[in-house]
Each structure stands twice: as structure tokens, then as C-alpha cells.
Enzyme design. Structure first.
Site, PDB file in Angstrom:
ATOM      1  N   HIS A 147       0.837  -1.200   0.000  1.00 40.16           N
ATOM      2  CA  HIS A 147       0.000   0.000   0.000  1.00 40.16           C
ATOM      3  C   HIS A 147       0.875   1.255   0.000  1.00 40.16           C
ATOM      4  O   HIS A 147       0.651   2.182  -0.790  1.00 40.16           O
ATOM      5  CB  HIS A 147      -0.911  -0.035   1.235  1.00 40.16           C
ATOM      6  CG  HIS A 147      -1.687   1.217   1.480  1.00 40.16           C
ATOM      7  ND1 HIS A 147      -3.029   1.333   1.166  1.00 40.16           N
ATOM      8  CD2 HIS A 147      -1.321   2.418   2.033  1.00 40.16           C
ATOM      9  CE1 HIS A 147      -3.448   2.546   1.509  1.00 40.16           C
ATOM     10  NE2 HIS A 147      -2.432   3.217   2.041  1.00 40.16           N
ATOM     11  N   GLU A 148       1.880   1.279   0.870  1.00 42.20           N
ATOM     12  CA  GLU A 148       2.745   2.454   0.967  1.00 42.20           C
ATOM     13  C   GLU A 148       3.633   2.614  -0.273  1.00 42.20           C
ATOM     14  O   GLU A 148       3.838   3.729  -0.759  1.00 42.20           O
ATOM     15  CB  GLU A 148       3.597   2.377   2.232  1.00 42.20           C
ATOM     16  CG  GLU A 148       2.804   2.315   3.529  1.00 42.20           C
ATOM     17  CD  GLU A 148       1.823   3.463   3.692  1.00 42.20           C
ATOM     18  OE1 GLU A 148       2.040   4.545   3.092  1.00 42.20           O
ATOM     19  OE2 GLU A 148       0.818   3.289   4.408  1.00 42.20           O
ATOM     20  N   HIS A 151       1.600   4.248  -2.867  1.00 39.86           N
ATOM     21  CA  HIS A 151       1.549   5.717  -2.743  1.00 39.86           C
ATOM     22  C   HIS A 151       2.747   6.349  -3.448  1.00 39.86           C
ATOM     23  O   HIS A 151       2.610   7.334  -4.174  1.00 39.86           O
ATOM     24  CB  HIS A 151       1.562   6.113  -1.263  1.00 39.86           C
ATOM     25  CG  HIS A 151       0.222   6.126  -0.609  1.00 39.86           C
ATOM     26  ND1 HIS A 151      -0.874   6.760  -1.155  1.00 39.86           N
ATOM     27  CD2 HIS A 151      -0.204   5.591   0.571  1.00 39.86           C
ATOM     28  CE1 HIS A 151      -1.917   6.607  -0.354  1.00 39.86           C
ATOM     29  NE2 HIS A 151      -1.538   5.903   0.703  1.00 39.86           N
ATOM     30  N   GLU A 224      -6.257   6.802  -1.314  1.00 41.01           N
ATOM     31  CA  GLU A 224      -6.229   5.626  -0.450  1.00 41.01           C
ATOM     32  C   GLU A 224      -6.802   4.405  -1.163  1.00 41.01           C
ATOM     33  O   GLU A 224      -6.286   3.295  -1.011  1.00 41.01           O
ATOM     34  CB  GLU A 224      -6.990   5.892   0.852  1.00 41.01           C
ATOM     35  CG  GLU A 224      -6.308   6.882   1.788  1.00 41.01           C
ATOM     36  CD  GLU A 224      -4.913   6.442   2.186  1.00 41.01           C
ATOM     37  OE1 GLU A 224      -4.716   5.230   2.468  1.00 41.01           O
ATOM     38  OE2 GLU A 224      -4.014   7.293   2.192  1.00 41.01           O
TER      39      GLU A 224
END
Length: 295
Positions: A147-148, A151, A224
Site C-alpha cells: 500500500h505504501e 503511494h 487511499e
């Protein structure tokens, strides 16, 4: 609510700094065409300098600030098997994402959370909390790291800085236009800027900042969903859903991050009613539903 107050205070400070700086540099005379009409081109240029300047300075120092405020231990040489696994996992995911290897770190906090920040895709930091490592299984942590990394690969930090810069520019610009209009038309001040201009500009700045922040927070929520998809791609959809379910169980706890960092964390706070417009993260149940719908 605390984050909204901080946002308003920051924008108020920008207006004050802008006004004082323009006066010291003698720019007020440039912005006023013959002391009567506002030079909109000059005003827009100076508003953009301050609007984008502040936003990108914040982005440039974001990694340094994160390390200092969160007391992040950057893993240079792994001290144990866990740190070795973290490095290897982020290395693999960064390679799959086609970005430079981010710095990887751990910070001490019982709050299960993680964040990514940095100036560019090839100059980023990914950090996880000790609480996240203790409360999640390895597969879930892998999804959080994905997930990070997502980003970073999506360029979310730079895009958010650009959007904030545009918002700041037009808030500064429009607040001074409104102040000029009130000063000239309502209070009939024919030259220079009287108290009505400054008071009106400050009030307009606050109101416009509230309205404009809704746009920034909306984009933050959309990013997100995209990062959750990245976590599902780099780990698996089941692992990403499991990670979000673990975060949901901690949703009653306050987010243990400074306000300026909270928007970068994987776990946001909770809000009801109109406060939802000012949330940096969508509700976790919506994120889980989106992942299942796209599975």
C-alpha cells in the site's frame, strides 16, 4: 476538528506572511495599478509563488520532518530477521513498481500504522510502527508495505503538493480580490488599502480555505483506494483485506501521529456528519468493500 483548526491557522499564517513580505519588499505598489485598480496578473504571480512555494517546501522537508517527529529508525543494516524481511519485501515491491528503493524504517508506537513520504518516486521513505508489526501477521504487513509503495509509485505526495499549491494560490488570490472589492465599492476607499481590505481579506481567506480544503481531502481519500489496490497487487487481495480488517479493529484508538503526518498514514481517524468532508481517509469498511467489488 484539531486538524481543521491547524489547517486554518496555517493558511492564516500564509496570508499574514504574504502581506508583511509584500509590504517590506514594496510590492504593494506593484499590485495596485496607479493606487486604484488591482493588478490581477501581478497578484496571481505572487499568490502562486507563495501558494506553491509553501506547499513544495513542505514536500521537500517531509522525509526529514517525518524522521524527526516520528523518531524513525532507518534500517541501514538489519539488526534482526524482521528488519531483514522488511528490507527484502520493500526491495521486491519497489522493483515491481519500477521506482527507486525507498528508505525503510520503524518507529516506536502502539498505534498500528504505517506511512510513506518523500520528494519523489526515487527519494521516498516507507515506515511502519512497532504496533503494526506486533498486531499483524506477516502477510498483512506485506500488504501494508505494498500500500505504501503504491503511494510512492502513484506519485501521491507530489500530486497532493500540486493540488495544495493550486488551492493555496487561488485562496490567496481570491481573498485579496474580495478584500479589494469591499474596500473600494463598499467603503469607498479610493487609493491604497484601508483596514476594510485587510479585515475582509483575512475573513475571506478563512472561509475560502475551509471550502478549498474539501477538495484536498477528497483527493486524499481517493488516493487511499488506489493505494489499497496497489497493496492487493503487490501482496494479494486477501492479504490487503485482512490488513484493513486488522486496522478496523484498532479504529477506536486515536491516531498516534502528529497532525501534519496523519494524512500520510494508512489508518485515518473517524468522523460523523459534515466532518466526513474533512477526513483524509475513507472509512475502512468502504475501502474493504471497494477491494471486494474489484476482486
Amino acid at each position: 476538528m484539531k486538524r481543521i483548526v491547524l489547517f486554518l491557522a496555517t493558511n492564516f499564517a500564509i496570508l499574514i506572511v504574504l502581506s508583511i513580505t509584500l509590504r517590506i519588499l514594496g510590492v504593494e505598489s506593484i499590485l495596485d495599478d496607479q493606487g486604484v485598480n488591482l493588478d490581477l496578473t501581478a497578484l496571481l504571480i505572487f499568490a502562486a509563488v507563495f501558494g506553491f512555494g509553501g506547499s513544495f517546501i513542505s514536500l521537500a522537508i517531509s522525509k526529514w520532518m517525518a524522521k524527526k517527529t516520528m523518531k524513525v529508525h532507518v534500517i541501514d543494516k538489519p539488526r534482526n530477521a524482521t528488519e531483514q524481511w522488511l528490507l527484502e519485501t520493500v526491495t521486491r515491491q519497489a522493483r515491481e513498481a519500477g521506482i527507486g528503493m525507498p528508505e525503510v524504517g520503524i518507529y516506536d508506537s502502539p498505534d498500528p500504522n504505517a506511512f510513506a513520504t518523500g520528494m519523489s518516486k526515487n527519494n521516498a521513505l516507507v515506515a511502519v510502527s512497532t504496533g503494526l508489526m506486533q498486531n499483524m501477521g506477516q502477510g498483512e504487513v506485506e500488504a501494508v508495505l505494498g500500500h505504501e509503495v503504491g503511494h510512492v509509485a502513484n506519485g501521491d505526495m507530489v500530486t497532493l503538493a500540486l493540488i495544495q499549491g493550486v488551492v493555496n494560490t487561488f485562496v490567496i488570490f481570491l481573498s485579496r480580490v474580495i478584500g479589494h472589492f469591499v474596500d473600494r465599492v463598499i467603503f469607498k476607499n479610493e487609493s491604497g488599502h484601508g483596514p476594510a481590505f485587510w479585515i475582509t481579506a483575512i475573513v475571506a481567506e478563512i472561509v475560502l480555505a475551509i471550502l478549498a480544503s474539501i477538495i484536498v481531502f477528497w483527493f486524499s481519500r481517493q488516493r487511499e483506494f488506489r493505494a489499497d489496490e496497489a497493496g492487493a497487487r503487490f501482496a494479494s487481495r486477501e492479504k490487503m483485506i485482512g490488513a484493513l480488517e486488522s486496522l478496523a479493529r484498532a479504529s477506536g484508538r486515536p491516531v498516534d501521529m502528529p497532525d501534519q503526518m496523519a494524512a500520510f498514514g494508512i489508518r485515518g481517524g473517524m468522523a460523523q456528519g459534515l466532518k466526513k468532508l474533512f477526513m483524509s481517509h475513507p472509512p475502512i469498511e468502504q475501502r474493504i468493500a471497494a477491494l471486494r467489488a474489484n476482486g
